[in-house]
Enzyme design. Structure first.
Site, PDB file in Angstrom:
ATOM      1  N   GLU A  94       0.833  -1.197   0.000  1.00  0.00           N
ATOM      2  CA  GLU A  94       0.000   0.000   0.000  1.00  0.00           C
ATOM      3  C   GLU A  94       0.872   1.253   0.000  1.00  0.00           C
ATOM      4  OE1 GLU A  94      -3.947  -1.783   2.196  1.00  0.00           O
ATOM      5  OE2 GLU A  94      -2.430  -0.921   3.480  1.00  0.00           O
ATOM      6  N   CYS A 121       1.881  -1.913  15.580  1.00  0.00           N
ATOM      7  CA  CYS A 121       1.801  -1.640  14.144  1.00  0.00           C
ATOM      8  C   CYS A 121       1.108  -2.778  13.397  1.00  0.00           C
ATOM      9  CB  CYS A 121       3.201  -1.435  13.583  1.00  0.00           C
ATOM     10  SG  CYS A 121       3.202  -1.126  11.801  1.00  0.00           S
TER      11      CYS A 121
HETATM   12  N1  SAH Z   1       9.730   0.697   9.671  1.00  0.00           N
HETATM   13  C1  SAH Z   1       9.825   2.114   9.564  1.00  0.00           C
HETATM   14  C2  SAH Z   1       8.762   2.772   8.699  1.00  0.00           C
HETATM   15  C3  SAH Z   1       7.331   2.312   8.837  1.00  0.00           C
HETATM   16  S1  SAH Z   1       6.375   2.833  10.204  1.00  0.00           S
HETATM   17  C4  SAH Z   1       9.830   2.732  10.947  1.00  0.00           C
HETATM   18  O1  SAH Z   1       9.646   2.022  11.909  1.00  0.00           O
HETATM   19  O2  SAH Z   1      10.084   3.921  11.063  1.00  0.00           O
HETATM   20  C5  SAH Z   1       6.078   4.545  10.063  1.00  0.00           C
HETATM   21  C6  SAH Z   1       5.787   5.200  11.403  1.00  0.00           C
HETATM   22  O3  SAH Z   1       4.488   4.858  11.919  1.00  0.00           O
HETATM   23  C7  SAH Z   1       6.761   4.778  12.484  1.00  0.00           C
HETATM   24  O4  SAH Z   1       7.172   5.896  13.216  1.00  0.00           O
HETATM   25  C8  SAH Z   1       5.930   3.845  13.333  1.00  0.00           C
HETATM   26  O5  SAH Z   1       6.455   3.721  14.608  1.00  0.00           O
HETATM   27  C9  SAH Z   1       4.594   4.523  13.293  1.00  0.00           C
HETATM   28  N2  SAH Z   1       3.474   3.664  13.666  1.00  0.00           N
HETATM   29  C10 SAH Z   1       3.376   2.340  13.532  1.00  0.00           C
HETATM   30  N3  SAH Z   1       2.184   1.905  13.978  1.00  0.00           N
HETATM   31  C11 SAH Z   1       1.506   2.990  14.390  1.00  0.00           C
HETATM   32  C12 SAH Z   1       0.192   3.201  14.922  1.00  0.00           C
HETATM   33  N4  SAH Z   1      -0.657   2.210  15.104  1.00  0.00           N
HETATM   34  N5  SAH Z   1      -0.177   4.470  15.228  1.00  0.00           N
HETATM   35  C13 SAH Z   1       0.661   5.505  15.011  1.00  0.00           C
HETATM   36  N6  SAH Z   1       1.899   5.369  14.496  1.00  0.00           N
HETATM   37  C14 SAH Z   1       2.319   4.127  14.199  1.00  0.00           C
END
Ligand code: SAH
Length: 346
Positions: A94, A121
């Site tokens: 996505e 996540c």
């Molecule tokens: N793997 C990379 C990029 C993908 S996640 C990383 O960890 O940075 C992108 C962002 O979304 C990251 O900062 C992650 O911690 C955040 N994130 C993941 N799940 C989330 C959620 N349920 N609510 C808010 N932010 C979230």
């Protein structure tokens, strides 16, 4: 049977030129085909009208042109668009277009699924299937750029690698995609408008610094206390904060580029004074800013966003120490397009 033909877009321009020389043609033919593939976005050899029929047949015999296909596009009431993108082997990732008054940002995926196991996540529930190729990353950006022009009357202005996957675990391909995005033959975008977000792989952060990359770095921190961080991001066990700190110091030393920390505050997890104090300490290591991200619930309430009062405490503590802090409201929640919600639900 699976095709043995090579993906022609995996070749560099130089390799394409060599291919033509070795098949008795002129190196220049490589430039022409390269232009068709990248500047003109050709989907078939047949459409390459200034290439002779014989040459097109040679290409047909040796190569395929793999393109992504936007299977489904969803539009949020806030203007956010989410694409479900089908890859040549049928897998789906996505990507998201996030418009604000001042910019339009593409949020792209770097892997199918993710090998990390961040408990908050949604993507972590899809196990990592494979890395995306450079052209699959590039094509996501092009698809979003087209939608930005169509629905918002402006080209894409920024790119964040915050979709599915951990970009630093697919570093070479991410780098190649960014090269293409920033080159005049691709989108010609400034690397300063591109942010790579990582959960924090110290060795790779150092490698990026050594490679003198020009894009920006964001680190999903969420806690500056090992015990807490390991609980919510179990891979922290192998990449503890001391190693992350050292890598970030190395990064700043080499690039002089300020780091962004992404941070969600959850009730009962990182909402204590000692959590704030630990963050303040971590922020003092290298020049940085903090983005407090709104939590997007992905399950039955195991994680709850902390109260506004707690978030105010964070903001006040950071600001009173002179740190820059932004609160990032989430976008596209109604279509599961917000941070951490990308899980191929549809
Ligand atoms: N793997 C990379 C990029 C993908 S996640 C990383 O960890 O940075 C992108 C962002 O979304 C990251 O900062 C992650 O911690 C955040 N994130 C993941 N799940 C989330 C959620 N349920 N609510 C808010 N932010 C979230």
């Amino acid at each position: 049977m699976k095709s043995k033909k090579k993906d022609i877009r995996a070749l560099t321009k130089e390799q394409l030129r060599e291919f033509f020389v070795s098949s008795g043609d002129k190196a220049f033919r490589g430039n022409q085909v390269y232009e068709w593939l990248w500047s003109k976005g050709a989907h078939s050899f047949e459409s390459m009208t200034n290439i002779s029929k014989d040459t097109r047949e040679i290409l047909e015999d040796n190569f395929v042109i793999n393109h992504i296909k936007v299977d489904q596009m969803q539009r949020s009431t806030d203007g956010t668009i989410k694409n479900a993108v089908r890859l040549h082997d049928g897998l789906v990732v996505e990507s998201v277009l996030i418009p604000t008054p001042s910019r339009t940002t593409a949020c792209v995926s770097s892997q199918v699924g993710c090998s990390l196991d961040c408990r908050f996540c949604a993507t972590s529930r899809l196990k990592r299937m494979r890395n995306l190729n450079p052209d699959e990353i590039y094509d996501q950006v092009i698809a979003i750029d087209n939608e930005s022009r169509l629905y918002h009357n402006r080209p894409l202005s920024n790119i964040v690698f915050m979709g599915m996957g951990e970009p630093l675990m697919n570093y070479n391909n991410v780098l190649k995609a960014i090269d293409k995005i920033t080159s005049p033959e691709g989108l010609g975008m400034s690397p300063k408008r591109i942010t790579v977000s990582t959960s924090g792989v110290p060795k790779m952060i150092k490698k990026m610094a050594d490679d003198e990359v020009r894009f920006k770095l964001a680190v999903s921190l969420h806690s500056a206390i090992d015990e807490v961080r390991t609980n919510i991001m179990p891979f922290n066990e192998n990449f503890p904060l001391a190693d992350l700190k050292e890598a970030l110091e190395y990064w700043y030393e080499k690039t002089k580029s300020r780091i962004t920390y992404e941070y969600v505050v959850w009730e009962g997890i990182n909402d204590r004074k000692e959590d704030i104090d630990a963050l303040l300490r971590f922020c003092s290591y290298v020049p940085c800013k903090v983005n407090l991200i709104e939590y997007n619930p992905i399950d039955d309430g195991e994680f709850q966003q902390a109260s506004n009062a707690t978030i105010e405490n964070y903001i006040n503590a950071l600001e009173s120490r002179g740190f820059v802090v932004n609160v990032r409201r989430s976008r596209g929640k109604d279509i599961d397009a917000a941070c951490g919600q990308l899980a191929n639900k549809t």
